[in-house]
Design an enzyme around this catalytic site. Structure first.
Site, short mmCIF file in Angstrom:
data_model
loop_
_atom_site.label_atom_id
_atom_site.label_comp_id
_atom_site.label_asym_id
_atom_site.label_seq_id
_atom_site.Cartn_x
_atom_site.Cartn_y
_atom_site.Cartn_z
N ARG A 21 26.36 75.42 27.91
CA ARG A 21 27.70 75.00 27.52
C ARG A 21 27.80 73.51 27.20
O ARG A 21 28.81 73.03 26.72
CB ARG A 21 28.70 75.38 28.61
CG ARG A 21 28.92 76.90 28.66
CD ARG A 21 29.59 77.34 29.92
NE ARG A 21 30.98 76.90 29.97
CZ ARG A 21 31.69 76.81 31.09
NH1 ARG A 21 31.13 77.10 32.26
NH2 ARG A 21 32.93 76.41 31.07
N GLY A 86 18.98 82.62 37.61
CA GLY A 86 20.00 82.41 38.64
C GLY A 86 19.55 81.46 39.73
O GLY A 86 18.37 81.13 39.86
#
Ligand code: UD1
Ligand code: MG
Length: 459
Positions: A21, A86
Protein backbone atom coordinates in the site's frame (compact mmCIF):
# COMPACT_ATOMS: atom_id res chain seq x y z
CA UNK A 1 19.67 -3.59 47.67
CA UNK A 2 19.84 -6.77 45.65
CA UNK A 3 18.60 -6.28 42.11
CA UNK A 4 17.11 -9.19 40.24
CA UNK A 5 19.27 -10.06 37.29
CA UNK A 6 17.48 -9.06 34.08
CA UNK A 7 16.39 -12.01 31.96
CA UNK A 8 18.02 -12.24 28.54
CA UNK A 9 15.79 -10.61 25.93
CA UNK A 10 15.71 -11.68 22.29
CA UNK A 11 14.06 -9.03 20.12
CA UNK A 12 12.69 -10.12 16.75
CA UNK A 13 12.14 -7.22 14.37
CA UNK A 14 9.73 -7.99 11.53
CA UNK A 15 10.78 -6.11 8.42
CA UNK A 16 9.94 -8.46 5.56
CA UNK A 17 6.55 -7.12 4.51
CA UNK A 18 6.44 -5.63 1.02
CA UNK A 19 4.11 -2.86 2.10
CA UNK A 20 2.11 -2.93 -1.11
CA UNK A 21 0.00 0.00 0.00
CA UNK A 22 3.01 2.31 0.00
CA UNK A 23 3.11 1.95 -3.83
CA UNK A 24 6.88 2.05 -3.74
CA UNK A 25 10.00 0.36 -5.09
CA UNK A 26 11.57 0.95 -1.67
CA UNK A 27 10.83 -1.68 1.02
CA UNK A 28 8.27 -0.22 3.41
CA UNK A 29 10.50 -0.21 6.47
CA UNK A 30 13.17 1.80 4.63
CA UNK A 31 10.88 4.79 4.28
CA UNK A 32 12.17 7.53 6.55
CA UNK A 33 10.68 9.43 9.43
CA UNK A 34 12.67 12.36 10.80
CA UNK A 35 15.70 11.52 8.68
CA UNK A 36 15.99 7.85 9.64
CA UNK A 37 14.33 4.74 8.25
CA UNK A 38 11.45 3.31 10.25
CA UNK A 39 13.60 0.20 10.64
CA UNK A 40 16.37 2.39 12.09
CA UNK A 41 13.99 3.79 14.69
CA UNK A 42 12.86 0.31 15.69
CA UNK A 43 16.43 -1.06 15.87
CA UNK A 44 17.30 1.84 18.19
CA UNK A 45 14.21 1.03 20.23
CA UNK A 46 15.35 -2.59 20.56
CA UNK A 47 18.76 -1.51 21.81
CA UNK A 48 17.30 1.00 24.30
CA UNK A 49 14.80 -1.55 25.63
CA UNK A 50 17.44 -3.81 27.13
CA UNK A 51 17.65 -6.32 24.29
CA UNK A 52 20.47 -8.81 24.65
CA UNK A 53 20.21 -10.21 21.12
CA UNK A 54 18.43 -8.96 18.02
CA UNK A 55 17.08 -10.93 15.09
CA UNK A 56 15.75 -9.13 12.04
CA UNK A 57 13.46 -10.83 9.55
CA UNK A 58 13.85 -9.45 6.02
CA UNK A 59 12.33 -10.32 2.69
CA UNK A 60 14.20 -11.68 -0.32
CA UNK A 61 15.99 -9.09 -2.46
CA UNK A 62 16.12 -6.43 0.20
CA UNK A 63 19.80 -5.41 0.12
CA UNK A 64 19.06 -1.95 1.52
CA UNK A 65 17.28 -3.46 4.52
CA UNK A 66 20.22 -5.78 5.17
CA UNK A 67 22.66 -2.88 4.83
CA UNK A 68 20.67 -0.78 7.31
CA UNK A 69 20.80 -3.60 9.87
CA UNK A 70 24.54 -4.11 9.29
CA UNK A 71 25.20 -0.40 9.84
CA UNK A 72 22.96 0.19 12.83
CA UNK A 73 23.02 -3.14 14.72
CA UNK A 74 26.00 -5.07 13.42
CA UNK A 75 25.50 -7.77 16.05
CA UNK A 76 21.98 -8.61 14.85
CA UNK A 77 21.33 -11.87 13.08
CA UNK A 78 19.36 -11.56 9.87
CA UNK A 79 16.79 -14.10 8.69
CA UNK A 80 15.04 -14.26 5.36
CA UNK A 81 11.33 -14.92 5.08
CA UNK A 82 11.06 -16.38 1.59
CA UNK A 83 7.42 -15.55 1.01
CA UNK A 84 5.39 -12.98 2.92
CA UNK A 85 2.84 -15.32 4.44
CA UNK A 86 2.00 -13.31 7.55
CA UNK A 87 3.46 -12.13 10.80
CA UNK A 88 3.56 -15.57 12.50
CA UNK A 89 5.41 -17.02 9.52
CA UNK A 90 7.80 -14.08 9.71
CA UNK A 91 8.60 -14.77 13.37
CA UNK A 92 9.17 -18.43 12.49
CA UNK A 93 11.79 -17.38 9.96
CA UNK A 94 13.89 -16.69 13.08
CA UNK A 95 13.17 -20.18 14.42
CA UNK A 96 16.80 -21.06 15.12
CA UNK A 97 17.30 -17.85 17.13
CA UNK A 98 14.22 -18.63 19.24
CA UNK A 99 15.29 -22.24 19.73
CA UNK A 100 18.76 -21.19 20.90
CA UNK A 101 17.46 -18.51 23.27
CA UNK A 102 16.66 -18.90 26.95
CA UNK A 103 14.71 -15.93 28.23
CA UNK A 104 12.02 -13.54 27.04
CA UNK A 105 11.19 -12.95 23.39
CA UNK A 106 9.98 -9.57 22.19
CA UNK A 107 8.41 -9.14 18.77
CA UNK A 108 8.29 -5.66 17.24
CA UNK A 109 7.14 -4.49 13.82
CA UNK A 110 9.51 -2.29 11.87
CA UNK A 111 6.57 -0.24 10.59
CA UNK A 112 5.79 1.18 14.04
CA UNK A 113 8.48 3.82 14.48
CA UNK A 114 7.22 5.93 17.40
CA UNK A 115 7.14 3.48 20.30
CA UNK A 116 9.34 4.48 23.24
CA UNK A 117 11.75 2.22 25.09
CA UNK A 118 10.02 3.08 28.36
CA UNK A 119 6.74 1.66 27.04
CA UNK A 120 8.46 -1.52 25.86
CA UNK A 121 10.19 -1.98 29.21
CA UNK A 122 6.81 -1.63 30.93
CA UNK A 123 5.40 -4.30 28.64
CA UNK A 124 8.23 -6.75 29.32
CA UNK A 125 7.96 -6.18 33.06
CA UNK A 126 4.23 -7.07 32.89
CA UNK A 127 5.44 -10.64 32.37
CA UNK A 128 6.72 -10.65 35.93
CA UNK A 129 3.15 -11.09 37.19
CA UNK A 130 2.81 -14.55 35.68
CA UNK A 131 1.57 -13.88 32.14
CA UNK A 132 3.20 -15.90 29.38
CA UNK A 133 2.45 -13.25 26.81
CA UNK A 134 1.91 -9.49 27.10
CA UNK A 135 0.59 -7.44 24.17
CA UNK A 136 0.98 -3.70 23.89
CA UNK A 137 -2.38 -2.12 23.13
CA UNK A 138 -3.91 1.31 22.79
CA UNK A 139 -7.31 2.91 22.54
CA UNK A 140 -7.67 4.15 18.97
CA UNK A 141 -9.75 7.10 17.82
CA UNK A 142 -10.06 5.28 14.51
CA UNK A 143 -9.42 1.55 14.88
CA UNK A 144 -9.85 0.71 11.19
CA UNK A 145 -7.26 -1.80 10.03
CA UNK A 146 -5.90 -2.70 13.45
CA UNK A 147 -6.27 -6.03 15.22
CA UNK A 148 -8.78 -5.71 18.10
CA UNK A 149 -7.90 -6.83 21.59
CA UNK A 150 -10.67 -8.97 23.01
CA UNK A 151 -10.44 -8.79 26.80
CA UNK A 152 -12.73 -9.79 29.64
CA UNK A 153 -13.22 -6.08 30.11
CA UNK A 154 -11.30 -5.77 33.37
CA UNK A 155 -8.55 -3.19 33.14
CA UNK A 156 -6.51 -2.60 36.29
CA UNK A 157 -3.67 -0.11 36.14
CA UNK A 158 -3.70 -0.33 32.37
CA UNK A 159 -3.39 -4.15 32.32
CA UNK A 160 -6.26 -6.34 31.06
CA UNK A 161 -6.80 -10.06 30.79
CA UNK A 162 -6.47 -10.81 27.08
CA UNK A 163 -8.64 -13.50 25.50
CA UNK A 164 -7.90 -13.15 21.78
CA UNK A 165 -6.89 -10.74 19.04
CA UNK A 166 -9.25 -10.37 16.12
CA UNK A 167 -7.88 -8.90 12.90
CA UNK A 168 -9.99 -6.14 11.39
CA UNK A 169 -10.82 -8.18 8.29
CA UNK A 170 -12.02 -11.10 10.37
CA UNK A 171 -13.88 -9.19 13.07
CA UNK A 172 -17.65 -9.28 13.44
CA UNK A 173 -19.51 -5.94 13.44
CA UNK A 174 -19.69 -6.16 17.24
CA UNK A 175 -15.94 -6.85 17.55
CA UNK A 176 -15.25 -3.93 15.24
CA UNK A 177 -16.80 -1.70 17.89
CA UNK A 178 -13.83 -2.48 20.15
CA UNK A 179 -11.45 0.47 20.20
CA UNK A 180 -8.68 -1.37 22.12
CA UNK A 181 -6.10 -2.24 19.41
CA UNK A 182 -2.97 -4.29 18.94
CA UNK A 183 0.20 -2.22 18.42
CA UNK A 184 2.01 -5.33 17.20
CA UNK A 185 4.50 -5.39 20.07
CA UNK A 186 4.34 -8.65 22.01
CA UNK A 187 6.48 -10.02 24.79
CA UNK A 188 6.61 -13.77 25.41
CA UNK A 189 7.85 -15.68 28.43
CA UNK A 190 6.79 -19.10 27.33
CA UNK A 191 9.23 -21.94 26.97
CA UNK A 192 6.94 -23.48 24.34
CA UNK A 193 6.82 -20.44 22.04
CA UNK A 194 7.78 -22.44 18.96
CA UNK A 195 5.06 -25.02 19.61
CA UNK A 196 2.52 -22.19 19.89
CA UNK A 197 3.69 -20.56 16.66
CA UNK A 198 3.65 -23.89 14.81
CA UNK A 199 -0.01 -24.33 15.79
CA UNK A 200 -1.06 -21.16 13.96
CA UNK A 201 -2.98 -21.78 10.73
CA UNK A 202 -4.29 -19.72 7.86
CA UNK A 203 -8.01 -20.07 8.35
CA UNK A 204 -8.83 -16.37 8.09
CA UNK A 205 -9.89 -13.63 5.68
CA UNK A 206 -6.34 -12.99 4.43
CA UNK A 207 -5.20 -16.61 4.25
CA UNK A 208 -2.11 -15.56 6.24
CA UNK A 209 -0.39 -16.89 9.34
CA UNK A 210 -1.40 -14.30 11.94
CA UNK A 211 0.93 -13.88 14.89
CA UNK A 212 -2.08 -12.50 16.70
CA UNK A 213 -3.66 -15.99 16.70
CA UNK A 214 -1.03 -16.98 19.26
CA UNK A 215 -3.20 -15.44 21.97
CA UNK A 216 -6.31 -17.63 21.52
CA UNK A 217 -4.07 -20.71 21.19
CA UNK A 218 -2.23 -19.91 24.40
CA UNK A 219 -5.52 -19.27 26.23
CA UNK A 220 -6.78 -22.68 25.12
CA UNK A 221 -3.63 -24.18 26.57
CA UNK A 222 -4.46 -22.47 29.85
CA UNK A 223 -1.65 -19.93 29.61
CA UNK A 224 -2.13 -16.39 30.85
CA UNK A 225 -2.21 -13.49 28.38
CA UNK A 226 -2.44 -9.79 29.21
CA UNK A 227 -2.79 -6.57 27.28
CA UNK A 228 -0.97 -3.47 28.50
CA UNK A 229 -2.43 -0.11 27.47
CA UNK A 230 -0.16 2.60 26.09
CA UNK A 231 -0.61 5.97 24.39
CA UNK A 232 -2.19 5.91 20.95
CA UNK A 233 0.31 8.49 19.69
CA UNK A 234 3.19 6.03 20.07
CA UNK A 235 1.51 3.10 18.39
CA UNK A 236 0.82 4.34 14.92
CA UNK A 237 1.49 1.52 12.42
CA UNK A 238 2.55 2.80 9.03
CA UNK A 239 0.89 1.03 6.10
CA UNK A 240 0.43 3.97 3.70
CA UNK A 241 2.15 7.26 2.82
CA UNK A 242 -0.63 9.06 4.69
CA UNK A 243 0.23 7.08 7.84
CA UNK A 244 3.90 7.94 7.31
CA UNK A 245 3.05 11.65 7.21
CA UNK A 246 1.00 11.22 10.40
CA UNK A 247 3.93 9.54 12.14
CA UNK A 248 6.23 12.35 11.00
CA UNK A 249 3.73 14.85 12.39
CA UNK A 250 3.74 13.17 15.80
CA UNK A 251 7.53 13.04 15.84
CA UNK A 252 7.87 16.71 14.89
CA UNK A 253 5.31 17.89 17.42
CA UNK A 254 7.28 16.19 20.16
CA UNK A 255 10.67 17.38 18.90
CA UNK A 256 9.47 21.00 18.72
CA UNK A 257 8.04 20.80 22.23
CA UNK A 258 11.32 19.34 23.51
CA UNK A 259 13.45 22.04 21.84
CA UNK A 260 11.29 24.76 23.39
CA UNK A 261 11.26 23.07 26.81
CA UNK A 262 15.06 23.02 26.63
CA UNK A 263 15.23 26.78 26.05
CA UNK A 264 15.04 27.42 22.30
CA UNK A 265 12.71 29.98 20.72
CA UNK A 266 10.82 28.68 17.70
CA UNK A 267 8.99 31.62 16.20
CA UNK A 268 6.66 29.38 14.19
CA UNK A 269 7.20 25.85 15.57
CA UNK A 270 5.04 24.16 12.93
CA UNK A 271 7.49 25.17 10.19
CA UNK A 272 10.66 23.85 11.82
CA UNK A 273 11.57 20.24 10.95
CA UNK A 274 13.97 18.28 13.12
CA UNK A 275 15.81 15.01 12.48
CA UNK A 276 15.81 12.14 14.94
CA UNK A 277 19.20 13.20 16.32
CA UNK A 278 19.10 17.03 16.18
CA UNK A 279 20.65 18.64 19.26
CA UNK A 280 19.67 22.22 20.11
CA UNK A 281 21.24 24.34 22.85
CA UNK A 282 19.80 27.13 25.03
CA UNK A 283 18.76 30.58 23.87
CA UNK A 284 18.81 29.43 20.30
CA UNK A 285 16.45 31.33 18.03
CA UNK A 286 15.01 29.48 15.07
CA UNK A 287 13.04 31.53 12.58
CA UNK A 288 10.33 30.03 10.34
CA UNK A 289 10.94 27.40 7.63
CA UNK A 290 14.08 25.73 8.85
CA UNK A 291 14.89 22.11 8.00
CA UNK A 292 17.32 19.90 9.92
CA UNK A 293 18.57 16.72 8.27
CA UNK A 294 20.49 14.12 10.30
CA UNK A 295 23.63 14.92 12.27
CA UNK A 296 23.15 18.53 13.34
CA UNK A 297 24.35 19.89 16.69
CA UNK A 298 23.57 23.48 17.61
CA UNK A 299 25.29 25.19 20.55
CA UNK A 300 23.96 27.98 22.79
CA UNK A 301 22.91 31.47 21.61
CA UNK A 302 22.85 30.45 17.95
CA UNK A 303 20.47 32.24 15.59
CA UNK A 304 19.12 30.40 12.57
CA UNK A 305 17.36 32.83 10.30
CA UNK A 306 14.43 31.86 8.09
CA UNK A 307 14.60 29.33 5.24
CA UNK A 308 17.84 27.60 6.17
CA UNK A 309 18.67 23.94 5.47
CA UNK A 310 21.18 22.06 7.65
CA UNK A 311 22.56 18.51 7.38
CA UNK A 312 25.57 17.02 9.18
CA UNK A 313 26.67 20.35 10.65
CA UNK A 314 27.98 21.55 14.00
CA UNK A 315 27.32 25.14 15.06
CA UNK A 316 29.22 26.37 18.07
CA UNK A 317 27.95 28.96 20.54
CA UNK A 318 26.92 32.31 19.08
CA UNK A 319 27.02 31.29 15.41
CA UNK A 320 24.53 32.99 13.10
CA UNK A 321 23.27 31.61 9.84
CA UNK A 322 20.81 32.60 7.13
CA UNK A 323 18.35 33.66 5.98
CA UNK A 324 18.61 31.11 3.16
CA UNK A 325 21.80 29.42 4.38
CA UNK A 326 22.62 25.88 3.30
CA UNK A 327 24.95 23.88 5.54
CA UNK A 328 25.92 20.49 4.22
CA UNK A 329 27.71 17.47 5.62
CA UNK A 330 30.97 18.24 7.40
CA UNK A 331 30.30 21.89 8.13
CA UNK A 332 31.77 23.08 11.42
CA UNK A 333 31.04 26.65 12.43
CA UNK A 334 33.15 27.93 15.32
CA UNK A 335 32.04 30.45 17.92
CA UNK A 336 30.47 33.68 16.67
CA UNK A 337 30.90 32.78 13.02
CA UNK A 338 28.47 34.15 10.46
CA UNK A 339 27.06 32.53 7.35
CA UNK A 340 24.74 34.89 5.52
CA UNK A 341 22.11 34.65 2.83
CA UNK A 342 22.53 32.32 -0.15
CA UNK A 343 25.75 30.82 1.18
CA UNK A 344 26.37 27.08 0.77
CA UNK A 345 28.97 25.38 2.96
CA UNK A 346 30.16 21.77 2.62
CA UNK A 347 32.90 19.94 4.50
CA UNK A 348 34.44 23.15 5.76
CA UNK A 349 35.59 24.48 9.11
CA UNK A 350 34.99 28.12 9.97
CA UNK A 351 37.19 29.08 12.90
CA UNK A 352 35.88 31.53 15.52
CA UNK A 353 34.59 34.82 14.14
CA UNK A 354 35.05 33.93 10.45
CA UNK A 355 32.35 35.18 8.06
CA UNK A 356 30.83 34.57 4.66
CA UNK A 357 27.96 36.99 4.57
CA UNK A 358 26.52 36.74 1.08
CA UNK A 359 26.18 34.52 -1.99
CA UNK A 360 29.10 32.11 -1.79
CA UNK A 361 30.08 28.44 -2.10
CA UNK A 362 32.64 27.17 0.38
CA UNK A 363 33.58 23.49 0.03
CA UNK A 364 36.44 21.33 1.35
CA UNK A 365 38.11 24.14 3.24
CA UNK A 366 39.38 25.70 6.43
CA UNK A 367 38.61 29.34 7.04
CA UNK A 368 40.91 30.79 9.68
CA UNK A 369 39.70 32.83 12.59
CA UNK A 370 38.14 36.19 11.68
CA UNK A 371 38.76 35.70 7.97
CA UNK A 372 36.19 37.31 5.68
CA UNK A 373 34.86 35.70 2.53
CA UNK A 374 33.38 38.35 0.22
CA UNK A 375 30.10 38.19 -1.66
CA UNK A 376 30.08 35.91 -4.67
CA UNK A 377 33.23 33.98 -3.73
CA UNK A 378 33.38 30.45 -5.07
CA UNK A 379 35.71 27.75 -3.80
CA UNK A 380 36.43 25.72 -6.96
CA UNK A 381 36.98 22.41 -5.16
CA UNK A 382 36.24 19.95 -7.96
CA UNK A 383 38.06 19.38 -11.23
CA UNK A 384 35.53 16.91 -12.54
CA UNK A 385 37.48 13.97 -11.09
CA UNK A 386 38.82 14.82 -7.66
CA UNK A 387 37.99 17.14 -4.78
CA UNK A 388 40.74 19.48 -3.53
CA UNK A 389 41.16 21.59 -0.41
CA UNK A 390 41.41 25.31 0.12
CA UNK A 391 42.98 26.83 3.20
CA UNK A 392 42.31 30.43 4.15
CA UNK A 393 44.47 31.82 6.94
CA UNK A 394 43.40 33.78 9.99
CA UNK A 395 42.27 37.34 9.26
CA UNK A 396 42.55 36.90 5.48
CA UNK A 397 40.22 38.96 3.29
CA UNK A 398 38.83 37.46 0.11
CA UNK A 399 37.43 40.20 -2.14
CA UNK A 400 34.01 39.82 -3.71
CA UNK A 401 33.47 37.62 -6.72
CA UNK A 402 36.77 35.76 -6.40
CA UNK A 403 37.33 32.15 -7.40
CA UNK A 404 39.77 30.14 -5.30
CA UNK A 405 40.88 27.21 -7.45
CA UNK A 406 41.82 24.34 -5.15
CA UNK A 407 44.23 23.09 -4.04
CA UNK A 408 45.30 26.51 -2.86
CA UNK A 409 46.38 28.31 0.31
CA UNK A 410 45.81 31.90 1.30
CA UNK A 411 48.17 32.97 4.08
CA UNK A 412 47.20 34.69 7.34
CA UNK A 413 46.18 38.30 6.86
CA UNK A 414 46.48 38.19 3.06
CA UNK A 415 44.18 40.17 0.76
CA UNK A 416 42.69 38.88 -2.46
CA UNK A 417 41.47 41.63 -4.77
CA UNK A 418 37.88 41.23 -5.85
CA UNK A 419 37.21 39.44 -9.10
CA UNK A 420 40.45 37.43 -8.83
CA UNK A 421 40.83 33.86 -10.01
CA UNK A 422 43.42 32.51 -7.57
CA UNK A 423 45.31 29.44 -8.75
CA UNK A 424 48.58 29.82 -6.80
CA UNK A 425 49.23 30.05 -3.08
CA UNK A 426 49.27 33.54 -1.59
CA UNK A 427 51.74 34.24 1.19
CA UNK A 428 50.75 35.80 4.51
CA UNK A 429 50.02 39.54 4.47
CA UNK A 430 50.39 39.74 0.66
CA UNK A 431 47.93 41.26 -1.81
CA UNK A 432 46.98 38.96 -4.69
CA UNK A 433 45.37 40.31 -7.82
CA UNK A 434 44.51 37.92 -10.61
CA UNK A 435 42.35 39.84 -13.00
CA UNK A 436 42.84 41.95 -16.15
CA UNK A 437 44.49 45.32 -15.57
CA UNK A 438 41.98 48.12 -15.99
CA UNK A 439 42.41 50.45 -19.02
CA UNK A 440 40.78 53.93 -19.15
CA UNK A 441 40.50 55.88 -22.44
CA UNK A 442 39.48 59.50 -21.69
CA UNK A 443 36.72 60.93 -23.93
CA UNK A 444 36.19 57.64 -25.75
CA UNK A 445 32.49 57.31 -24.89
CA UNK A 446 31.57 60.83 -26.06
CA UNK A 447 33.37 60.26 -29.40
CA UNK A 448 31.69 56.90 -29.86
CA UNK A 449 28.24 58.39 -29.24
CA UNK A 450 28.86 61.17 -31.79
CA UNK A 451 29.99 58.77 -34.52
CA UNK A 452 27.10 56.39 -33.97
CA UNK A 453 24.36 59.03 -33.83
CA UNK A 454 25.48 60.67 -37.11
CA UNK A 455 25.60 57.23 -38.75
CA UNK A 456 22.04 56.55 -37.59
CA UNK A 457 20.81 59.95 -38.82
CA UNK A 458 22.15 59.20 -42.35
CA UNK A 459 20.07 56.00 -42.65
C1 UD1 B 1 -0.52 -5.87 12.13
C2 UD1 B 1 -1.26 -6.80 13.12
C3 UD1 B 1 -2.42 -6.04 13.72
C4 UD1 B 1 -1.93 -4.77 14.38
C5 UD1 B 1 -1.11 -3.91 13.42
C6 UD1 B 1 -0.40 -2.80 14.19
C7 UD1 B 1 -1.08 -9.16 12.46
C8 UD1 B 1 -1.73 -10.29 11.74
N1 UD1 B 1 -1.73 -8.00 12.45
O1 UD1 B 1 -1.38 -5.57 11.04
O2 UD1 B 1 -3.08 -6.85 14.71
O3 UD1 B 1 -3.03 -4.03 14.90
O4 UD1 B 1 -0.08 -4.71 12.80
O5 UD1 B 1 0.26 -1.92 13.33
O6 UD1 B 1 -0.03 -9.34 13.05
N2 UD1 B 1 5.68 -8.58 8.05
C9 UD1 B 1 6.63 -9.52 7.69
N3 UD1 B 1 6.24 -10.61 6.98
C10 UD1 B 1 4.96 -10.84 6.62
C11 UD1 B 1 3.98 -9.88 6.99
C12 UD1 B 1 4.36 -8.77 7.72
O7 UD1 B 1 7.81 -9.35 8.00
O8 UD1 B 1 4.69 -11.88 5.99
C13 UD1 B 1 6.10 -7.40 8.82
C14 UD1 B 1 5.89 -6.08 8.07
O9 UD1 B 1 7.07 -5.67 7.41
C15 UD1 B 1 5.53 -5.12 9.16
C16 UD1 B 1 4.90 -5.99 10.23
O10 UD1 B 1 5.32 -7.31 9.98
O11 UD1 B 1 6.68 -4.48 9.70
C17 UD1 B 1 3.38 -5.88 10.28
O12 UD1 B 1 2.83 -6.27 9.03
P1 UD1 B 1 1.65 -5.46 8.34
O13 UD1 B 1 1.36 -6.12 7.05
O14 UD1 B 1 1.94 -4.03 8.33
O15 UD1 B 1 0.43 -5.80 9.33
P2 UD1 B 1 -0.84 -4.90 9.67
O16 UD1 B 1 -1.89 -5.17 8.66
O17 UD1 B 1 -0.42 -3.51 9.89
MG1 MG C 1 1.37 -2.45 9.62
Amino acid sequence: MIQAKARPLLTIVLAAGKGTRMKSDVPKVMHAMAGRSMLGHVLALATESGTTSTAVVVGPDMPTVRAEVATLTASASVFEQTRQRGTADAVLAARSAIAAHQGDVLVVFADTPLISAETVRKLVSALDQGAEVAVLGFHAKDATGYGRLVTDGLLTEGVANLLAIREHKDATPVERQIDFCNSGVMAFRTPELLTVLDAIGTNNASGEFYLTDAIAIMRQQGRRAVAVAGQEEEMLGVNTRAHLAMAEGVFQRRARARAMADGATLIDPGTVWFAYDTKIGRDVIIEPNVFFGPGVTVGDRVTIHANSHLVGATLEDGAQIGPFARLRRGTHLGQNTKIGNFVEVKNAVFEAGAKANHLAYIGDARIGTKANIGAGTIFCNYDGFFKHRTDVGAGAFIGSNSSLVAPVKIGDGAFVGSGSVITKNVEADALALARAVQEVHPGWAAKFRAVMSSRKARK
